[in-house]
Design an enzyme around this catalytic site. Structure first.
Site, PDB file in Angstrom:
ATOM      1  N   HIS A  60       2.170  -3.806   9.059  1.00  0.00           N
ATOM      2  CA  HIS A  60       3.032  -3.802   8.642  1.00  0.00           C
ATOM      3  C   HIS A  60       3.901  -2.672  10.032  1.00  0.00           C
ATOM      4  CE1 HIS A  60       3.274  -4.318   4.851  1.00  0.00           C
ATOM      5  NE2 HIS A  60       1.654  -3.967   4.293  1.00  0.00           N
TER       6      HIS A  60
ATOM      7  N   HIS B 121       0.525  -1.635   0.060  1.00  0.00           N
ATOM      8  CA  HIS B 121      -0.019  -0.547   0.172  1.00  0.00           C
ATOM      9  C   HIS B 121       0.723   1.581  -0.266  1.00  0.00           C
ATOM     10  CE1 HIS B 121      -2.916  -2.733   0.748  1.00  0.00           C
ATOM     11  NE2 HIS B 121      -3.594  -1.871   1.282  1.00  0.00           N
TER      12      HIS B 121
END
Length: 244
Positions: free
Chosen positions: A202, A153
């Site tokens: 993440h 992303h």
């Protein structure tokens, strides 16, 4: 070194720093940015592989975000994250392609087609190279089974907003406008990265490495397309019968 070498060196440096020409300032800046971003990515990746101090910060920051999550912030972060994922990012890329097409800016369309699909493929390959597990929590906000390093992303955001910032940079001459373009792109990339850390999918190093990866690939593509455009323009001007 003989004295005759210095004039050649000066001519070489002047050519590399010239705003004109096929291998001028644009190529010099592009190569420097690519090398710097690639070095940063490599440095982060090395620290992750060898469990250096950044991995300790990764865990602490992931835990802090998880402990301090709220319902309203989670909804906002999910919105930001989802819009820059496998659905939102292609939509933004398609709208950007339509914008370039309507303005007949074919070289920018070429850059877009190289930057986004190529960058996404590169990110997938890097995930399988490093195969790093994602953060793990007993009650996760979001669960994913794919690899963590680097953040896809964040890389998508760096590619898309970076390309937009490059286009705006070229079309605005004032320092203030250019600074605002860069600041806006950096802010959006940072926001996407924070959303991924907040949601617990993440680590900080995943996000930082993805931003560096995106910048490196963007520099490669923009530099290559710019060089191609300048070379074609140079050949066109040198055609017999054309005005110069």
């Amino acid at each position: 070194m003989s004295t005759s070498s210095f004039p050649r060196l000066r001519r070489f440096l002047a050519a590399r720093l010239s705003p004109e020409g096929q291998t001028g300032l644009h190529l010099t800046v592009g190569v420097l940015l690519m090398v710097a971003a690639a070095w940063l990515f490599g440095d982060i990746a090395e620290d992750v592989v060898h469990n250096e101090s950044i991995t300790l910060l990764d865990v602490r920051l992931a835990h802090w975000f998880h402990v301090n999550a709220t319902a309203s912030m989670t909804r906002f972060m999910l919105l930001i994250s989802n819009w820059h994922g496998m659905v939102g990012a292609p939509i933004m890329a398609a709208l950007l392609a339509l914008f370039f097409y309507r303005r007949r800016q074919h070289y920018w369309m070429m850059a877009l087609f190289a930057v986004v699909p190529g960058g996404m493929l590169l990110n997938v390959l890097l995930k399988y190279v490093f195969h790093r597990a994602r953060p793990s929590f007993d009650d996760p906000l979001l669960s994913l089974t794919t690899y963590s390093f680097p953040s896809g992303h964040t890389a998508n955001a760096a590619l898309l907003y970076g390309l937009v910032a490059c286009w705006l940079w070229v079309h605005h001459r004032s320092i203030g406008a250019r600074a605002a373009c860069v600041a806006g792109a950096c802010t959006m990339v940072a926001l996407v990265g924070i959303s991924r850390m907040y949601l617990g999918v993440h680590y900080l190093s995943d996000v930082l490495a993805a931003a560096a990866e995106g910048c490196a690939w963007l520099a490669v593509c923009i530099t290559a397309i710019s060089t191609l455009r300048r070379r074609r323009q140079g050949h066109s001007l040198n055609q017999p019968g054309r005005d110069t």
